[in-house]
Design a protein around this motif. Structure first.
Motif, PDB file in Angstrom:
ATOM      1  N   LYS A  26      34.959  38.633  48.722  1.00 23.36           N
ATOM      2  CA  LYS A  26      34.963  40.036  48.345  1.00 23.36           C
ATOM      3  C   LYS A  26      33.603  40.675  48.668  1.00 23.36           C
ATOM      4  N   VAL A  27      33.631  41.886  49.195  1.00 25.97           N
ATOM      5  CA  VAL A  27      32.375  42.617  49.425  1.00 25.97           C
ATOM      6  C   VAL A  27      32.197  43.606  48.264  1.00 25.97           C
ATOM      7  N   GLU A  28      31.108  43.465  47.553  1.00 28.36           N
ATOM      8  CA  GLU A  28      30.885  44.283  46.364  1.00 28.36           C
ATOM      9  C   GLU A  28      29.614  45.116  46.535  1.00 28.36           C
ATOM     10  N   THR A  29      29.551  46.230  45.810  1.00 27.70           N
ATOM     11  CA  THR A  29      28.389  47.123  45.918  1.00 27.70           C
ATOM     12  C   THR A  29      27.961  47.588  44.536  1.00 27.70           C
ATOM     13  N   PHE A  30      26.655  47.578  44.314  1.00 27.86           N
ATOM     14  CA  PHE A  30      26.154  48.212  43.083  1.00 27.86           C
ATOM     15  C   PHE A  30      24.915  49.051  43.388  1.00 27.86           C
ATOM     16  N   ILE A  31      24.619  49.926  42.452  1.00 28.81           N
ATOM     17  CA  ILE A  31      23.420  50.783  42.567  1.00 28.81           C
ATOM     18  C   ILE A  31      22.731  50.768  41.210  1.00 28.81           C
TER      19      ILE A  31
ATOM     20  N   ASN B 186      24.693  50.284  58.174  1.00 30.36           N
ATOM     21  CA  ASN B 186      24.443  49.556  59.421  1.00 30.36           C
ATOM     22  C   ASN B 186      24.047  48.106  59.170  1.00 30.36           C
ATOM     23  N   SER B 187      23.268  47.875  58.110  1.00 29.24           N
ATOM     24  CA  SER B 187      22.926  46.487  57.757  1.00 29.24           C
ATOM     25  C   SER B 187      24.206  45.716  57.462  1.00 29.24           C
TER      26      SER B 187
ATOM     27  N   VAL C  65      22.964  42.849  51.613  1.00 29.43           N
ATOM     28  CA  VAL C  65      22.148  43.844  52.308  1.00 29.43           C
ATOM     29  C   VAL C  65      21.783  44.879  51.254  1.00 29.43           C
ATOM     30  N   PHE C  66      20.606  45.485  51.407  1.00 25.69           N
ATOM     31  CA  PHE C  66      20.176  46.365  50.326  1.00 25.69           C
ATOM     32  C   PHE C  66      19.274  47.481  50.823  1.00 25.69           C
TER      33      PHE C  66
ATOM     34  N   MET D  26      30.152  43.022  57.118  1.00 26.00           N
ATOM     35  CA  MET D  26      30.662  43.336  55.775  1.00 26.00           C
ATOM     36  C   MET D  26      31.296  44.713  55.839  1.00 26.00           C
ATOM     37  N   GLU D  27      32.493  44.818  55.309  1.00 25.38           N
ATOM     38  CA  GLU D  27      33.122  46.136  55.283  1.00 25.38           C
ATOM     39  C   GLU D  27      32.879  46.808  53.952  1.00 25.38           C
ATOM     40  N   VAL D  28      32.111  47.880  53.983  1.00 26.09           N
ATOM     41  CA  VAL D  28      31.835  48.630  52.754  1.00 26.09           C
ATOM     42  C   VAL D  28      32.955  49.656  52.593  1.00 26.09           C
TER      43      VAL D  28
END
Ligand code: PPE
Length: 311
Positions: free
Chosen positions: A112-117, A59-60, A32-33, A66-68
């Motif tokens: 694994k739930v991962e996040t980048f910016i 929300n997405s 999701v982005f 997915m747990e952020v």
């Protein structure tokens, strides 16, 4: 030197922000982005509607289970830090949350739930002259996904396979963009933009229930139009309303407010940007370029001194 990327809570050099080929997202499109713009306004650099974008990201993620592991405040802070660290006065910001490594197979619950910016420079989305002269578009022969197939309120990577088919056909046909219809034939949106119609002084756009992405620019434009005294109606609109519109325009973070001058080779209005479109562009750009912010939509950032990249 490309700016550092915020990756799972830390800054990593641009070239080292990599993921494994066996990540779930590669196989199944499970991301999701967001897309957000930071503008160089007359009053300093400012991010447009940061809170609303990051809230939509959360929300997405929730829709896709997915747990952020970050709060809205933490994510907002991470975006601000990424922008400030880049030293870019103006940029496009792309936060992404995705399913990473873990067991292979469709079931993503253990991955694994991962996040980048990441941030980059992004000029006009639909062409240099588009904002003034308008674009030539077609009605897509791929429909927007039906409501009970893929959730359209989630801005998910997988949804963009549908969008890419539409965009590729448009480009192959010499057009700039495709307008998708819902599965029962009503106007939905562009591959990466919401759609507005002006007719006899009233402004129309598709309702959220027709599988559109509830755009944050769409929301801003509705607010600005109502402030200017226009009646804005969110309703089911037949395809042929395009051809007899006085004005048509797209809205989106990347597209901003882009006039449409032809659809399926029908000339719209007088074939160039119409007065209502221009009035709404002026109101929008007064905020994002002028830095005037009566709605509290801007988050000012300090990009003064670029930090040393961690190369
Ligand atoms: N509909 C779709 C399908 C869409 O992708 C966007 C944004 C919008 C509407 C407008 O939403 P908003 O940005 O909140 O006003 N599309 C993003 C991605 C474009 C891309 O090519 O990537 C964008 O504009 O950033």
């Amino acid at each position: 030197m490309q700016p550092d990327i915020w990756f799972n809570g830390e800054f990593v050099p641009h070239d080292e922000a990599n993921i494994h080929v066996l990540s779930h997202v590669i196989h199944y499109g499970s991301s999701v982005f967001e897309g957000i713009r930071c503008y160089e306004t007359d009053q300093g650099s400012a991010i447009f509607r940061l809170d609303e974008h990051m809230d939509r990201l959360i929300n997405s993620a929730k829709i896709h289970r997915m747990e952020v592991p970050y709060s809205l405040d933490e994510l907002n802070g991470a975006v601000v830090e990424t922008v400030e660290r880049s030293g870019m006065e103006e940029c496009y910001i792309r936060p992404v949350t995705f399913r990473g490594e873990g067991p292979m197979g469709v079931n993503p619950l253990e991955n694994k739930v991962e996040t980048f910016i990441a941030v980059w420079e992004w000029g006009t989305y639909l062409g240099e002259e588009a904002l003034e002269e308008g674009v030539d578009v077609e009605v897509a022969n791929w429909n927007r996904t039906a409501p009970n197939t893929l959730p359209a309120m989630a801005k998910a990577g997988g949804n963009y396979l549908n969008a890419s088919l539409v965009k590729m056909n448009a480009v192959k046909n010499g057009k700039t963009e495709g307008i998708m219809l819902s599965t029962d034939g009503y106007l939905a949106e562009g591959s990466g933009e919401n759609l507005f119609i002006v007719r006899n002084g009233t402004i129309y756009t598709a309702p959220v229930g027709l599988s559109i992405l509830p755009g944050i620019t769409r929301d801003a434009v509705i607010t600005l139009a109502e402030e200017k005294g226009y009646d804005v109606e969110e309703k089911v609109i037949p395809r042929e309303a395009l051809y007899i519109a006085d004005e048509l325009f797209f809205t989106g973070t990347a597209a901003e407010i882009t006039p449409i001058r032809t659809v399926d080779n029908y000339t719209i209005g007088n074939g160039s940007r119409g007065p209502v479109t221009k009035e709404l562009q002026d109101a929008f750009f007064d905020i994002v370029k002028g830095g005037n912010d009566p709605h509290d939509w801007l988050t000012f950032v300090d990009v003064g001194e670029p930090a040393e990249a961690t190369a």
